[in-house]
Design a protein around this motif. Sequence first.
Motif, mmCIF file in Angstrom:
data_model
loop_
_atom_site.group_PDB
_atom_site.id
_atom_site.type_symbol
_atom_site.label_atom_id
_atom_site.label_comp_id
_atom_site.label_asym_id
_atom_site.label_seq_id
_atom_site.Cartn_x
_atom_site.Cartn_y
_atom_site.Cartn_z
ATOM 1 N N SER C 254 2.199 53.313 41.596
ATOM 2 C CA SER C 254 1.995 52.128 40.782
ATOM 3 C C SER C 254 3.305 51.613 40.206
ATOM 4 C CB SER C 254 1.003 52.413 39.647
ATOM 5 O OG SER C 254 0.960 51.317 38.774
ATOM 6 N N VAL C 255 3.914 50.693 40.928
ATOM 7 C CA VAL C 255 5.143 50.083 40.408
ATOM 8 C C VAL C 255 4.834 49.317 39.123
ATOM 9 C CG1 VAL C 255 7.064 48.540 40.948
ATOM 10 C CG2 VAL C 255 6.096 49.961 42.734
ATOM 11 N N VAL C 256 3.569 48.970 38.941
ATOM 12 C CA VAL C 256 3.163 48.308 37.695
ATOM 13 C C VAL C 256 3.473 49.201 36.497
ATOM 14 C CG1 VAL C 256 1.183 47.464 36.386
ATOM 15 C CG2 VAL C 256 1.385 46.926 38.813
ATOM 16 N N LEU C 257 3.015 50.442 36.573
ATOM 17 C CA LEU C 257 3.300 51.369 35.477
ATOM 18 C C LEU C 257 4.801 51.548 35.295
ATOM 19 C CD1 LEU C 257 0.734 54.311 35.877
ATOM 20 C CD2 LEU C 257 0.537 52.244 34.498
ATOM 21 N N SER C 258 5.522 51.675 36.393
ATOM 22 C CA SER C 258 6.962 51.893 36.292
ATOM 23 C C SER C 258 7.665 50.713 35.644
ATOM 24 C CB SER C 258 7.563 52.146 37.684
ATOM 25 O OG SER C 258 7.024 53.325 38.222
ATOM 26 N N THR C 259 7.197 49.516 35.943
ATOM 27 C CA THR C 259 7.821 48.342 35.341
ATOM 28 C C THR C 259 7.609 48.334 33.836
ATOM 29 O OG1 THR C 259 7.398 47.129 37.380
ATOM 30 C CG2 THR C 259 7.945 45.816 35.438
ATOM 31 N N VAL C 260 6.402 48.663 33.417
ATOM 32 C CA VAL C 260 6.152 48.758 31.979
ATOM 33 C C VAL C 260 7.067 49.815 31.370
ATOM 34 C CG1 VAL C 260 4.447 49.295 30.209
ATOM 35 C CG2 VAL C 260 3.767 48.032 32.241
ATOM 36 N N GLY C 261 7.174 50.943 32.066
ATOM 37 C CA GLY C 261 8.040 52.010 31.576
ATOM 38 C C GLY C 261 9.481 51.561 31.444
ATOM 39 N N ALA C 262 9.964 50.832 32.454
ATOM 40 C CA ALA C 262 11.351 50.370 32.415
ATOM 41 C C ALA C 262 11.573 49.433 31.242
ATOM 42 C CB ALA C 262 11.711 49.680 33.734
ATOM 43 N N CYS C 263 10.624 48.554 30.983
ATOM 44 C CA CYS C 263 10.761 47.650 29.835
ATOM 45 C C CYS C 263 10.851 48.450 28.538
ATOM 46 C CB CYS C 263 9.560 46.709 29.759
ATOM 47 S SG CYS C 263 9.505 45.486 31.071
ATOM 48 N N LEU C 264 10.003 49.450 28.410
ATOM 49 C CA LEU C 264 10.016 50.238 27.177
ATOM 50 C C LEU C 264 11.308 51.048 27.068
ATOM 51 C CD1 LEU C 264 6.298 51.360 26.963
ATOM 52 C CD2 LEU C 264 7.458 49.535 25.710
ATOM 53 N N LEU C 265 11.824 51.503 28.197
ATOM 54 C CA LEU C 265 13.115 52.184 28.157
ATOM 55 C C LEU C 265 14.190 51.224 27.647
ATOM 56 C CD1 LEU C 265 13.030 54.254 31.472
ATOM 57 C CD2 LEU C 265 13.218 55.159 29.167
ATOM 58 N N TRP C 266 14.185 50.031 28.180
ATOM 59 C CA TRP C 266 15.159 49.008 27.771
ATOM 60 C C TRP C 266 15.083 48.793 26.248
ATOM 61 C CZ3 TRP C 266 16.311 44.386 31.484
ATOM 62 C CH2 TRP C 266 17.275 43.545 30.930
#
Lengths: 472, 472, 472, 112, 112, 112
Positions: C254-266
């Motif tokens: 799920s790249v969807v989950l990863s994208t959310v994760g990346a935003c939160l990392l940022w």
Amino acid sequence: MFQKRWLLITISMFFLLCAGYTFAQPEIIQDSESLNPTEQRIARLEAQLEASEGAADNSWILVCSALVLMMTGPGLALFYGGLVRKKNVLSTMMQSFILMAIVTVVWAIVGFSLAFASGNAFIGGFDHLFMNGVGAAPDPDYASTFPLQTFMIFQLMFAIITPALITGAFAERMKFSAMVAFMILWVLVVYCPLAHMVWGKGGFLNAFTGNGIPALDFAGGTVVHISSGVSALICAIFLGKRLGYPKEPMPPHSVVLSTVGACLLWIGWFGFNAGSALSSGSLATNAFVTTHFSAAAATLGWIIVEWIKTGKPSVLGAISGSVAGLVAVTPAAGFVTPMSALLIGLISGAFCFFMVSKVKSWFGYDDSLDAFGIHGAGGTLGALLTGIFATSAINEVFTNAEGTAMPVGLVDGNWRQFINQGAGVLITIVIAVVGTYIILKIVNATLGLRVREDEEITGLDLSQHGEEGYNM
Amino acid sequence: MFQKRWLLITISMFFLLCAGYTFAQPEIIQDSESLNPTEQRIARLEAQLEASEGAADNSWILVCSALVLMMTGPGLALFYGGLVRKKNVLSTMMQSFILMAIVTVVWAIVGFSLAFASGNAFIGGFDHLFMNGVGAAPDPDYASTFPLQTFMIFQLMFAIITPALITGAFAERMKFSAMVAFMILWVLVVYCPLAHMVWGKGGFLNAFTGNGIPALDFAGGTVVHISSGVSALICAIFLGKRLGYPKEPMPPHSVVLSTVGACLLWIGWFGFNAGSALSSGSLATNAFVTTHFSAAAATLGWIIVEWIKTGKPSVLGAISGSVAGLVAVTPAAGFVTPMSALLIGLISGAFCFFMVSKVKSWFGYDDSLDAFGIHGAGGTLGALLTGIFATSAINEVFTNAEGTAMPVGLVDGNWRQFINQGAGVLITIVIAVVGTYIILKIVNATLGLRVREDEEITGLDLSQHGEEGYNM
Amino acid sequence: MFQKRWLLITISMFFLLCAGYTFAQPEIIQDSESLNPTEQRIARLEAQLEASEGAADNSWILVCSALVLMMTGPGLALFYGGLVRKKNVLSTMMQSFILMAIVTVVWAIVGFSLAFASGNAFIGGFDHLFMNGVGAAPDPDYASTFPLQTFMIFQLMFAIITPALITGAFAERMKFSAMVAFMILWVLVVYCPLAHMVWGKGGFLNAFTGNGIPALDFAGGTVVHISSGVSALICAIFLGKRLGYPKEPMPPHSVVLSTVGACLLWIGWFGFNAGSALSSGSLATNAFVTTHFSAAAATLGWIIVEWIKTGKPSVLGAISGSVAGLVAVTPAAGFVTPMSALLIGLISGAFCFFMVSKVKSWFGYDDSLDAFGIHGAGGTLGALLTGIFATSAINEVFTNAEGTAMPVGLVDGNWRQFINQGAGVLITIVIAVVGTYIILKIVNATLGLRVREDEEITGLDLSQHGEEGYNM
Amino acid sequence: MKMVCAIIRPHRLQEVKEALSDAGIVGLTVTDIRGAGRQKGQVERYRGSEYSIDLIPKVKIEIALEDDSVEGIIQTIRDAAHTGEIGDGKIFISPLEDSLRIRTGERGENSL
Amino acid sequence: MKMVCAIIRPHRLQEVKEALSDAGIVGLTVTDIRGAGRQKGQVERYRGSEYSIDLIPKVKIEIALEDDSVEGIIQTIRDAAHTGEIGDGKIFISPLEDSLRIRTGERGENSL
Amino acid sequence: MKMVCAIIRPHRLQEVKEALSDAGIVGLTVTDIRGAGRQKGQVERYRGSEYSIDLIPKVKIEIALEDDSVEGIIQTIRDAAHTGEIGDGKIFISPLEDSLRIRTGERGENSL
Ligand SMILES: Nc1ncnc2c1ncn2[C@@H]1O[C@H](COP(=O)(O)OP(=O)(O)O)[C@@H](O)[C@H]1O
Ligand SMILES: Nc1ncnc2c1ncn2[C@@H]1O[C@H](COP(=O)(O)OP(=O)(O)O)[C@@H](O)[C@H]1O
Ligand SMILES: Nc1ncnc2c1ncn2[C@@H]1O[C@H](COP(=O)(O)OP(=O)(O)O)[C@@H](O)[C@H]1O
């Protein structure tokens, strides 16, 4: 390939960036400490106090900047991503995400300067090109208690979310390369001038330092929401409907994701509106409270009308309503009382339901995710209601020669402000419509705006990015 | 239809709101600056300093308010939403989301006044109806460094999450309309009086300004967790089991969502507990650290017992444990040392595992998402452990005439506090049980509490809201 | 069973904890107020001012601590969780989540003391065992305006995310029990010494208070990213490839989950880098801005190269690029100008794309989620670029006897710093490689590192935790 | 041998499975499908615009059987799946020529 | 023509597909299903309470074939899908009366 | 009776359904499947490493019919599903021995 051409443009932009690098003069941060004599401890105290006040304000604005960025990613990425069909979820999230990157670079090089450097009534100048002169020193025209750099980054977050809002209108059918090109132009041609006019020194609509029409826009009702919403409508019409629309049902692939997104938008909006007080005092509190109250009332406003009309209150309705309320209170947050905010919310929730469920189908345009119906319509409503509910009891915007507060909105007895707000709205709409149309024409002629039919059927995730959202 | 009736009630409430609007007097924010003479710079400095202190505290409490709201949406919405079956995910998330809206309006009109305006020992008064007198001026009874408005919004976020916690008990089977009615009544009848008794001026259990039983509750162990947990149990029993429970397996449809929710609860809880210091000094730090330590230890407490008992440590166990630890440390956060918090966490993790995995099946009630097993049980445990571990080394709660600190909890040698805590717990339980039972009776007789059998089988998403969580 | 053995170890650790509990002396928080005479108001003002400054800084660091915790959960949990196959999503998220719990306990008992208590040039001492002496009083060696306890919790969040980053390398194949044991040892043996050397009083690489090699590491490029990235590589090689790798495709579920994760990392990274200024003044702003600029430019850096190489810019590429940029700017954030940060980002995005898409397949190791390719490689690049771009215009790191600022990085004309940075990198790599290898050997010999083949095929969610991520 | 294929309501799956198990059936295969028929679909609403789902979630159960057991099993399924409302579903019986158990290589009825 | 329908373990899909491809099979259809049989299901635990899943994820492969190829293909599938443990799955063979390629309209064996 | 089973492109489902409905077909069953055939799969890329999906999402429609209607329906499906590109799919016709409506117990053609 057109894509290649665009790549070349980007690359050359980066060479430009490197060039600018040498040009930019970093600000020197100084901590001079030299005054000592016994009684002059006071002087030092005063200086320190200023710094201390600055520390509180500075950290507050930094926190708000983080919150506003969170609105775009993951907030809007989730809100919009959940609303599209599964095959387009990644491309939709990507449109928000990539804007976090692109607008930042554009802003650093030229955008901030165009919006906030000294210029004329309609656009800023080039003094802050390549972040020149944007350092630890405050610019008292904007905020005297914290670095101009802090102001710059806070404003950048607004410049990111505004174009990101537009993406809701052309979701599921626009080429990625075209979107990138469109957005760079849009930020430069539509957003920067508007931001300058409303918030920049001497801006035409700036109620505080300008000498044109004193329109009130606390946190960006015109600059952010009307401009993006109206541009979104133009895009939706220009690109045409999605294949199959409106015959084929295109339900959100995950209202779960959208609900999470809406919650994060709500939270992030505290940074957006309360941060726009540009200090962490009681005005920030007022903006925070009005924001929350309006979101809450608008949620109920939408839901109640929907419940009566359709027999069931939907979750998508509730979250859409909350966003509508947040949009509508944006220009008003620091000018109205919390009880007024409840009314603003209630009205905007019901109004946007009507825009999205009736007006859209009357006219038949395909604003995929209702960027216009919520941001354009809600923003306009909010700007006008600000003219009604703004009061000197909350914010002494206008003072006469003796410094006594003058009436602000219609509730204070100043019916002129309502007209001014209308004028502000109109000017914003004209700029957004004309700017967006021209940019669309240009991009369409060069890169082409829309994906091929088979690409649209396959979905943009695979056709534009070679990926799928879920491999379950 | 009953729904219509409820709609009417809501609508009339809004007319009430509009009526109240005229009544409410907005507070005027004043920045009088008039003292100048050379030596009196000091006076100005003192005033400014107060403002500056206020700025830091104000921004801190605003940030904490945002964090506490984030606990409900998206935190709890995700935590609970992931735990239900796919067909009920939206309805479960909606229960949290709609409370963000409904409680806000109730709070603005009457709730805040009932809880925090001057009144008697058991309930507040009507001075703050329609946000009257809630403006930029601080109320020193609550916090002298920031606006009462800030205090109001911070407290509102608590009033939102408390009923939202209850929804875990009746998930997957309660009518949406009934839930809305139940919650409005519950906030007014159970929450506001309890909040007044524990935190309000002169409240019966208020250890600082009351003169009844001085129970210690730093951030809401009784008011928030015991009250919601116990009410949840009553709801679960009153509504009865879900169809098929416990024969049919009802596994969480997405532990992934729940894990994200638990993380956000953990983060948001920093605002909940550290914000309850009502200042951004070292007491806030202590509450922040104890919160984190307890969550961590409770995660391990649950996991270790589970690992020994079942051979495998589960992810759902880990996240449930963390929430248990957060609950248990809530009343204690500003009274105990970090090392005590580790113990509190460890004990609560193991204890709640036992409550949820054994006690629930012994008694056979269907507390769908373990609102009682975690919040009721963990909250009670935490309130009692506060009586043991609270120490004057962290917070000089009780001082004698000379202002010297007196022992606080059992570790300080004050065994009386343990009794007081027990009394506080008992009173809370009685109010919650009686209040909830009466409200359930009323709502059941008018709207009916439970959905029809076929609606329950179809799932509440479709039957209550006409939507599905996922269209994949 | 080995698991039992480990349980015993954990349990005995908790008895240890209880023992330490008696030992630990809670700090007493005092608010002595005794000076009054008319002219001496100034003295009180000065004291209050210090407190007020402290309040702003304290709340800022607490907010940053919450942000950094959010990077691990839900940030990294989502980023990594989305990248694995569906059958391993929970186990991957659990690895991040459980570290929030385990590292906290280890840190409270001994970790913080080993890293930050006074000791020698390579490791701290035992003065702060069991949080002894970690209270409301500041430790001026670290930060004079807020409690040492605040510094401790901020640093704890770094100690949590660092091992969590490693989990990306052995995802989808490591035993849960082995992971727990490995991580406890790794924090004690690799992380604490490194943190002491770079940030601890008198640390060998500490540019401010040490007298070894003055390597610059603003927010943890070496301590956090190089150490975790290099350790990750050793783990990946030691554990061997996943079954089927590289023949079988293992796309992210799920790249969807990863994208959310990346935003939160940022978002969280703002706390990481800007919080590392340890005050809320203009240096925090600079770190905030450089962080954001680098993330943005790196996103574009990765995407552009990928677009040219493969014809399509991917979403996974964009988010990976952003993380690469955040990593690279970490050591530099408080030393370089925003325009330099743009260049650092651009370079790191392109460089990490190359590492992940080319170098990994050349060498053929299976670094499942590219912990080395992004954190190891990006961190090393960033540490070296810090030596180039660090400037006294932003941070007067080195001053001569008269207090005049000396050149810092290569752009200032100090080529020596580049060498020092290289030395810092090398020392970090050596410690990480040797420490990790030894720990792996030990854990492999006792518990065994890798799951059985059939467990790997079934997926770790079921085999390690008895659960599934989704029941749809 | 025959292949019996039953299309039923998802929430009856548990009951049908239990009834089959009581009737001695060990092996079967379950597929999530969507069906159209006389039963009207749910109406869903998104932001005020309405549409109806004409494909309704159903579950398909496939069982390979010796010829003799067919009638009994059909009855078993019917009893367990029956609600009397439109949308209860169908049972289809088709010929099966052969069958093989992968593990042992057994063929025909022994392999079921 | 015949329809060969194999129920196999999901993680054998890759191998079976490769074996079939080597055996010259181009066309086939794959469905995710759940099966009950002799193989016991996984036990899952939620907050300490346990339950077992009696339907195990399997994959169904359907291949339409000329009669002659059937035996060979059955063997190919068996070899690739076989692990020897309970739960390896089944292969069913049923008659196929006709077939049509939508693109060209070809009928019968030519259309496979 | 016959069972007509069509494998088609997912995005043609709506059209096929409408065409069938016009042709008087009320009952049918839809399954999401993946197919391999002549059509080449999409290439996906993750962080620089490329792989191709050889199983392409398709949709399977199953319709039980009286023998006489078969040819007409086949034609209807073909027309609605046809794009002329590789990957349009197949239609398979197999014998159906009997059928039963669970609600009423009707058997044979009446039950369709
Ligand atoms: N001719 C058919 N061929 C295949 N499946 C059918 C056919 N007719 C009905 N079905 C399946 O049976 C289900 C139930 O049929 P429906 O007509 O709704 O109810 P009833 O069982 O009362 O006749 C449908 O949803 C569909 O899956
Ligand atoms: N009679 C049957 N009809 C249809 N499918 C069956 C039947 N028996 C078994 N299956 C399928 O075959 C799978 C494997 O069967 P099982 O009895 O578990 O193992 P084995 O193949 O070793 O006998 C089951 O999960 C089920 O999907
Ligand atoms: N022999 C077969 N058995 C079962 N299904 C098949 C067979 N051949 C093709 N299919 C199915 O038909 C689909 C389309 O086939 P393909 O060869 O790609 O295109 P075309 O129909 O144009 O020949 C495949 O994806 C597969 O699902």
